[in-house]
Scaffold this active site. Structure first.
Site, PDB file in Angstrom:
ATOM      1  N   TYR A 143       0.825  -1.212   0.000  1.00 42.73           N
ATOM      2  CA  TYR A 143       0.000   0.000   0.000  1.00 42.73           C
ATOM      3  C   TYR A 143       0.864   1.270   0.000  1.00 42.73           C
ATOM      4  O   TYR A 143       0.374   2.354  -0.294  1.00 42.73           O
ATOM      5  CB  TYR A 143      -0.957   0.029   1.195  1.00 42.73           C
ATOM      6  CG  TYR A 143      -2.082  -0.991   1.125  1.00 42.73           C
ATOM      7  CD1 TYR A 143      -2.189  -1.875   0.062  1.00 42.73           C
ATOM      8  CD2 TYR A 143      -3.036  -1.071   2.127  1.00 42.73           C
ATOM      9  CE1 TYR A 143      -3.200  -2.819   0.003  1.00 42.73           C
ATOM     10  CE2 TYR A 143      -4.062  -2.013   2.071  1.00 42.73           C
ATOM     11  CZ  TYR A 143      -4.136  -2.880   1.008  1.00 42.73           C
ATOM     12  OH  TYR A 143      -5.147  -3.807   0.952  1.00 42.73           O
ATOM     13  N   LYS A 194       3.260 -15.228   2.024  1.00 42.10           N
ATOM     14  CA  LYS A 194       3.190 -15.979   0.761  1.00 42.10           C
ATOM     15  C   LYS A 194       4.647 -16.258   0.380  1.00 42.10           C
ATOM     16  O   LYS A 194       5.121 -15.894  -0.711  1.00 42.10           O
ATOM     17  CB  LYS A 194       2.435 -15.130  -0.286  1.00 42.10           C
ATOM     18  CG  LYS A 194       2.097 -15.849  -1.556  1.00 42.10           C
ATOM     19  CD  LYS A 194       1.000 -16.891  -1.417  1.00 42.10           C
ATOM     20  CE  LYS A 194       0.774 -17.612  -2.736  1.00 42.10           C
ATOM     21  NZ  LYS A 194      -0.021 -18.849  -2.592  1.00 42.10           N
ATOM     22  N   ASP A 226      -3.164 -18.043   1.319  1.00 42.38           N
ATOM     23  CA  ASP A 226      -4.307 -18.715   0.688  1.00 42.38           C
ATOM     24  C   ASP A 226      -4.851 -19.816   1.606  1.00 42.38           C
ATOM     25  O   ASP A 226      -6.063 -19.975   1.763  1.00 42.38           O
ATOM     26  CB  ASP A 226      -3.942 -19.271  -0.712  1.00 42.38           C
ATOM     27  CG  ASP A 226      -2.562 -19.913  -0.772  1.00 42.38           C
ATOM     28  OD1 ASP A 226      -1.788 -19.793   0.204  1.00 42.38           O
ATOM     29  OD2 ASP A 226      -2.244 -20.540  -1.805  1.00 42.38           O
ATOM     30  N   ASP A 250      -5.603  -6.723   5.674  1.00 51.10           N
ATOM     31  CA  ASP A 250      -6.802  -6.008   5.226  1.00 51.10           C
ATOM     32  C   ASP A 250      -7.868  -7.019   4.802  1.00 51.10           C
ATOM     33  O   ASP A 250      -9.030  -6.973   5.231  1.00 51.10           O
ATOM     34  CB  ASP A 250      -6.373  -5.118   4.030  1.00 51.10           C
ATOM     35  CG  ASP A 250      -7.436  -4.115   3.643  1.00 51.10           C
ATOM     36  OD1 ASP A 250      -8.476  -4.060   4.310  1.00 51.10           O
ATOM     37  OD2 ASP A 250      -7.205  -3.373   2.664  1.00 51.10           O
ATOM     38  N   ASP A 254     -11.360  -8.678   7.095  1.00 52.71           N
ATOM     39  CA  ASP A 254     -12.745  -8.588   6.601  1.00 52.71           C
ATOM     40  C   ASP A 254     -13.386  -9.975   6.604  1.00 52.71           C
ATOM     41  O   ASP A 254     -14.558 -10.131   6.952  1.00 52.71           O
ATOM     42  CB  ASP A 254     -12.782  -8.034   5.160  1.00 52.71           C
ATOM     43  CG  ASP A 254     -12.962  -6.527   5.126  1.00 52.71           C
ATOM     44  OD1 ASP A 254     -12.506  -5.861   6.084  1.00 52.71           O
ATOM     45  OD2 ASP A 254     -13.553  -6.013   4.153  1.00 52.71           O
TER      46      ASP A 254
END
Ligand code: NAD
Length: 361
Positions: A143, A194, A226, A250, A254
């Site tokens: 980001y 990852k 994942d 992020d 959620d």
């Protein structure tokens, strides 16, 4: 002990002002219960600030935030600002606040209230008793990484690009936060990366593993993002503290919010060395703005976190959680957590009922 505090309140856009209004009712009650003096300074951010000043994070709003003991934020953004230049979009205010105040650690607890076990889209046995904490790195990663942008190659092909970069000190300081909070919980950290595909997160894994020797009383495991996304819906109770990067945190938080019934239930704290900001994890929800449909509980619960982490008072967090549990236990629901046989209320009534419950306690 300090008894006077300055709080910056940044309502923002969409349902932001609606949920902030309810959180302020709760703040006032705690102020009088504890005999504190709380000075509130309100300032515009996001689309509201863009309309008023031409910038989503005016210097005056940033100063108000920087001078406060803590910041309480609603949410920013909306479809009316989607076509303006990226640098002036409402969401840039969030990134600006986080980076200018050095808010590198985002704590997102996902805890299910017993009364809401059946509001989750997952089965009762999967979510009952769930209590996990996502520790998300907030001022680094993709980001913020440079270079970023959209350009055109020599052959005329257009491309968009961002950079996923983490330095060793950035990884170390967020990992220390995760290990420290795990010590006060169930002493287990799962670091999510990852590492099989992205060098920068392979490096993340290496640094977290190296730091673990300082925290040998805490169990450390690693998981690919994942797999973590899948495990969160398969068996979320395996997690205590999830430590992860900005973008993975992020997304995963959620996902975790839905385990608890609704995104309208999840509070968060963003902490730095000198400053702290508290906000619901949801956005400005333009689809339900102005309809009394917003669940104010995430923002109300964020007030509890503010007392716990910034205002030197532990009790209000437990008071607020038990007021929420009690009101939900009476069968009261906002639309997002509504189910058969319950009584649906609007944003304001939910705020009023929590306030009444707090005053009783
Ligand atoms: P969102 O979180 O605003 O909404 C997602 C869905 O959840 C919507 O259906 C919405 O109605 C519902 N929802 C969210 N909060 C709720 C609440 N308190 N009570 C009941 N239902 C609720 O995400 P989005 O739709 O992807 O984004 C809308 C805008 O918000 C965009 O401009 C986005 O950039 C912005 N955004 C801001 C923040 C922030 O300010 N921290 C975070 C995420 C998104």
């Amino acid at each position: 002990m300090k008894t006077e505090f300055d709080i910056a309140v940044l309502p923002g856009d969409g349902i932001g002002p609606e949920v902030i209004q309810e959180a302020l009712k709760i703040l006032k009650i705690i102020e009088s219960k504890l005999g504190l003096k709380i000075n509130i300074s309100e300032a515009p951010v996001g689309g509201a600030a863009y309309e008023a000043t031409g910038h989503p994070l005016p210097e005056a709003s940033l100063e108000t935030a920087r001078n406060a003991d803590a910041v309480l934020l609603g949410a920013v953004g909306g479809p009316q600002w989607e076509s303006i230049d990226f640098s002036l979009r409402p969401e840039r205010a969030l990134l600006g606040l986080r980076s200018s105040m050095g808010l590198y650690a985002n704590l997102r607890p996902a805890r299910i209230f017993p009364a809401l076990v059946d509001a989750s889209t997952l089965k009762r046995e999967v979510v009952e008793g769930l209590d996990l904490l996502v520790v998300r790195e907030l001022t680094g990663g993709i980001y913020f990484g440079q270079p970023r942008g959209v350009d055109t190659l020599e052959d005329g092909t257009r491309r968009g690009f961002n950079t996923l970069v983490y330095t060793e000190p950035e990884i170390e300081r967020i990992a220390r936060i995760a290990f420290d909070v795990a010590r006060k919980r169930n002493k287990s950290v799962c670091s999510v990366d990852k590492a099989n595909v992205l060098e920068s997160t392979g490096f993340w894994r290496e640094v977290v593993t190296g730091l673990h020797s300082d925290y040998s009383d805490v169990e450390l495991s690693h998981m690919y993002v994942d797999n973590c996304a899948m495990q969160l819906v398969r068996n979320p109770k395996q997690f205590d503290v999830i430590l992860t990067t900005n973008m993975f945190g992020d997304i995963l938080s959620d996902e975790a919010s839905m385990l608890t019934g609704s995104i309208g239930m999840l509070p968060s704290a963003s902490l730095g060395e000198k400053h702290a900001m508290y906000e619901p994890i949801h956005g400005s929800a333009p689809d339900i703005t102005g309809q009394e449909l917003a669940n104010p509980l995430a923002t109300i619960l964020s007030v509890g976190m503010m007392f716990k982490y910034s205002l030197d008072h532990e009790e209000p967090n437990a008071w607020i959680e038990s007021a929420v549990e009690s009101v939900l236990g009476q069968g009261v629901r906002t639309a997002d957590i509504m189910s058969d046989g319950m009584r649906q209320v609007g944003t304001k009534e939910m705020g009023d009922l929590i306030a009444e419950e707090l005053e009783k306690g």
